[in-house]
Design a protein around this motif. Structure first.
Motif, PDB file in Angstrom:
ATOM      1  N   GLU A  53      10.852 -11.380   6.595  1.00 37.02           N
ATOM      2  CA  GLU A  53      10.766 -10.171   5.774  1.00 37.02           C
ATOM      3  C   GLU A  53       9.612  -9.279   6.235  1.00 37.02           C
ATOM      4  OE1 GLU A  53      12.543 -12.435   1.809  1.00 37.02           O
ATOM      5  OE2 GLU A  53      10.384 -12.337   2.178  1.00 37.02           O
ATOM      6  N   HIS A  54       8.497  -9.905   6.552  1.00 42.24           N
ATOM      7  CA  HIS A  54       7.341  -9.157   7.073  1.00 42.24           C
ATOM      8  C   HIS A  54       7.698  -8.473   8.397  1.00 42.24           C
ATOM      9  CE1 HIS A  54       3.034  -8.343   7.922  1.00 42.24           C
ATOM     10  NE2 HIS A  54       3.381  -8.593   9.170  1.00 42.24           N
ATOM     11  N   ASN A  55       8.412  -9.188   9.267  1.00 42.22           N
ATOM     12  CA  ASN A  55       8.781  -8.622  10.563  1.00 42.22           C
ATOM     13  C   ASN A  55       9.716  -7.427  10.413  1.00 42.22           C
ATOM     14  OD1 ASN A  55       7.236 -10.542  11.833  1.00 42.22           O
ATOM     15  ND2 ASN A  55       8.954 -11.852  12.422  1.00 42.22           N
ATOM     16  N   VAL A  56      10.581  -7.456   9.403  1.00 42.35           N
ATOM     17  CA  VAL A  56      11.469  -6.322   9.147  1.00 42.35           C
ATOM     18  C   VAL A  56      10.651  -5.087   8.779  1.00 42.35           C
ATOM     19  CG1 VAL A  56      13.227  -5.394   7.587  1.00 42.35           C
ATOM     20  CG2 VAL A  56      13.491  -7.693   8.524  1.00 42.35           C
ATOM     21  N   VAL A  88      10.336  -1.322  10.781  1.00 43.61           N
ATOM     22  CA  VAL A  88      10.445   0.002  10.173  1.00 43.61           C
ATOM     23  C   VAL A  88       9.200   0.825  10.472  1.00 43.61           C
ATOM     24  CG1 VAL A  88      10.624   1.266   7.994  1.00 43.61           C
ATOM     25  CG2 VAL A  88      11.981  -0.801   8.356  1.00 43.61           C
ATOM     26  N   ASN A  89       8.055   0.189  10.440  1.00 47.79           N
ATOM     27  CA  ASN A  89       6.791   0.876  10.664  1.00 47.79           C
ATOM     28  C   ASN A  89       6.611   1.280  12.121  1.00 47.79           C
ATOM     29  OD1 ASN A  89       4.161   1.721   9.570  1.00 47.79           O
ATOM     30  ND2 ASN A  89       3.320   0.161  10.926  1.00 47.79           N
ATOM     31  N   THR A  90       7.177   0.511  13.031  1.00 51.50           N
ATOM     32  CA  THR A  90       6.925   0.699  14.460  1.00 51.50           C
ATOM     33  C   THR A  90       7.995   1.531  15.167  1.00 51.50           C
ATOM     34  OG1 THR A  90       5.819  -1.448  14.514  1.00 51.50           O
ATOM     35  CG2 THR A  90       6.468  -0.508  16.636  1.00 51.50           C
ATOM     36  N   ARG A 144      15.224   9.378   8.742  1.00 55.86           N
ATOM     37  CA  ARG A 144      14.492   8.169   9.126  1.00 55.86           C
ATOM     38  C   ARG A 144      14.233   7.284   7.915  1.00 55.86           C
ATOM     39  NH1 ARG A 144       8.536   7.682  12.141  1.00 55.86           N
ATOM     40  NH2 ARG A 144       8.558   5.397  12.233  1.00 55.86           N
ATOM     41  N   LEU A 145      14.159   5.989   8.196  1.00 58.51           N
ATOM     42  CA  LEU A 145      13.770   4.997   7.194  1.00 58.51           C
ATOM     43  C   LEU A 145      12.270   4.779   7.320  1.00 58.51           C
ATOM     44  CD1 LEU A 145      15.413   3.283   5.127  1.00 58.51           C
ATOM     45  CD2 LEU A 145      15.365   1.419   6.797  1.00 58.51           C
ATOM     46  N   LEU A 146      11.580   4.828   6.196  1.00 59.65           N
ATOM     47  CA  LEU A 146      10.127   4.672   6.187  1.00 59.65           C
ATOM     48  C   LEU A 146       9.710   3.579   5.211  1.00 59.65           C
ATOM     49  CD1 LEU A 146       9.158   8.459   5.945  1.00 59.65           C
ATOM     50  CD2 LEU A 146       9.027   7.041   8.007  1.00 59.65           C
ATOM     51  N   SER A 197       7.819   2.416   1.969  1.00 55.84           N
ATOM     52  CA  SER A 197       7.326   2.978   0.722  1.00 55.84           C
ATOM     53  C   SER A 197       5.860   2.597   0.572  1.00 55.84           C
ATOM     54  CB  SER A 197       8.131   2.431  -0.459  1.00 55.84           C
ATOM     55  OG  SER A 197       7.898   1.028  -0.599  1.00 55.84           O
ATOM     56  N   GLU A 198       5.230   3.063  -0.499  1.00 52.46           N
ATOM     57  CA  GLU A 198       3.841   2.672  -0.750  1.00 52.46           C
ATOM     58  C   GLU A 198       3.726   1.159  -0.862  1.00 52.46           C
ATOM     59  OE1 GLU A 198       0.273   3.338  -4.067  1.00 52.46           O
ATOM     60  OE2 GLU A 198       2.121   4.519  -4.184  1.00 52.46           O
ATOM     61  N   ARG A 199       4.688   0.547  -1.543  1.00 53.96           N
ATOM     62  CA  ARG A 199       4.691  -0.915  -1.663  1.00 53.96           C
ATOM     63  C   ARG A 199       4.859  -1.569  -0.298  1.00 53.96           C
ATOM     64  NH1 ARG A 199       7.921  -3.151  -6.931  1.00 53.96           N
ATOM     65  NH2 ARG A 199       6.547  -2.260  -8.523  1.00 53.96           N
ATOM     66  N   GLY A 200       5.715  -0.982   0.516  1.00 56.17           N
ATOM     67  CA  GLY A 200       5.946  -1.532   1.847  1.00 56.17           C
ATOM     68  C   GLY A 200       4.687  -1.531   2.696  1.00 56.17           C
ATOM     69  N   THR A 201       3.915  -0.453   2.603  1.00 58.05           N
ATOM     70  CA  THR A 201       2.667  -0.357   3.359  1.00 58.05           C
ATOM     71  C   THR A 201       1.654  -1.390   2.863  1.00 58.05           C
ATOM     72  OG1 THR A 201       3.021   2.008   3.726  1.00 58.05           O
ATOM     73  CG2 THR A 201       0.783   1.178   4.011  1.00 58.05           C
ATOM     74  N   LEU A 202       1.587  -1.553   1.555  1.00 54.60           N
ATOM     75  CA  LEU A 202       0.669  -2.545   0.989  1.00 54.60           C
ATOM     76  C   LEU A 202       1.057  -3.963   1.416  1.00 54.60           C
ATOM     77  CD1 LEU A 202       0.281  -1.136  -2.641  1.00 54.60           C
ATOM     78  CD2 LEU A 202      -1.476  -1.169  -0.853  1.00 54.60           C
ATOM     79  N   ALA A 203       2.358  -4.245   1.411  1.00 53.08           N
ATOM     80  CA  ALA A 203       2.824  -5.581   1.807  1.00 53.08           C
ATOM     81  C   ALA A 203       2.575  -5.831   3.289  1.00 53.08           C
ATOM     82  CB  ALA A 203       4.309  -5.723   1.482  1.00 53.08           C
TER      83      ALA A 203
END
Length: 312
Positions: free
Chosen positions: A212-215, A219-221, A265-267, A269-275
């Motif tokens: 899940e972290h790698n997914v 998205v971030n990269t 694009r898929l980005l 979310s704020e939660r995603g960045t925190l995780a």
């Protein structure tokens, strides 16, 4: 005297491929299961196991029990008299999906009374001069034939190790699996698959597991356009899990709260960045009644510093 061989393949695609190539002779049993997910019993041939697996597959993958019995349980009949075979050849790949099925198959063979019958393994993975890992059906005809000709005969120690790991997987103490990671065997990819299994439990800092972290990292990269595009990325770069479309869609469905979809694009979310940066623990938002063998996924936490599991 005519040789009587049993081939146990990891799915229909490989069964059809080796038949089309006239690569093998003998009986073929197609292993149509995905024991790396859902609850399991040590004796997969038992009525309790068939009922449990049927219920899981119907609930989460809309596969009805009659279909399960037709496609998988019926194949087990080919093992009713395993002593009639002169040799048994296992066709399984380098990933966790295949390895869990493989150790279950070996456990079953040992319970059926296999003693002196040679058991061989044809396992794909690394190819010389290639960076990626290959599944059996991804191999060229020549490479597939070479893999078959170079099959590895498993020792009794190999077989007993595989059966032991299957027992541990079905029991309630997955921490014991960590003790098997450094065991020497003829299974080239077993150790890394066992580590990948432990990493499927939620990380103690974020509540998300390694996949899940790698997914989120993808998205971030990368320039990921949408969920469909992300599924392709996730399948291609999942490492040693071996998940198919169905399994990966279930993984992504749990991550929607961490994603935002813009026009192109898929980005994160704020939660995603925190995780992603391990700034907040989302364990409480992720809890699901989900089993890996004999335990619930969210009953344990993974410590990535010690590579161990902690019981909650």
């Amino acid at each position: 005297m005519k040789s009587n061989t049993l081939h146990i393949t990891n799915g229909d695609s490989l069964t059809h491929r080796i038949q089309e190539l006239n690569l093998v002779k003998g009986e073929i049993m197609t292993w149509r299961e995905m024991l790396c997910e859902g609850p399991t019993e040590i004796k997969i041939e038992s009525e309790d196991s068939i009922k449990k697996r049927g219920g899981f597959l119907k609930k989460y993958y809309r596969i009805d029990s009659s279909s399960y019995k037709e496609k998988f349980v019926s194949q087990l009949k080919k093992l009713e008299d395993v002593t009639s075979y002169d040799e048994i050849i296992l066709w399984f790949e380098y990933d966790l999906f295949c390895h869990i099925n493989m150790v279950a198959a070996i456990s079953l063979l040992l319970r059926k009374g296999i003693k002196d019958t040679p058991i061989y393994l044809v396992c794909s993975g690394k190819i010389k001069h290639e960076k990626k890992l290959f599944g059996l059906c991804e191999l060229s005809d020549l490479h597939l034939k070479n893999h078959y000709q170079s099959k590895v005969q498993l020792t009794i120690d190999d077989l007993e190790l595989a059966a032991h790991i299957w027992t541990l997987y079905c029991e309630s103490k997955p921490q014991k699996i960590a003790g098997q990671i450094k065991k020497n065997s003829s299974f080239e990819y077993l150790s890394i698959c066992l580590r990948a299994h432990l990493q499927r439990f939620p990380n103690m800092l974020t509540g998300l597991n390694t996949l899940e972290h790698n997914v989120l990292e993808m998205v971030n990269t990368h320039q990921v356009k949408n969920i469909k595009h992300l599924i392709g990325y996730a399948l291609e770069y999942q490492g040693y899990y071996g998940y198919g479309d169905m399994q990966m869609k279930r993984v992504l469905a749990r991550l929607f709260q961490f994603l935002d979809q813009t026009k192109d694009r898929l980005l994160l979310s704020e939660r995603g960045t925190l995780a992603l940066h391990q700034k907040k623990n989302f364990y409480n938002t992720q809890i699901l009644d989900w089993y890996y063998g004999g335990v619930k996924k969210y009953d344990f936490l993974y410590n990535d510093e010690t590579h161990s599991l902690l019981k909650l």
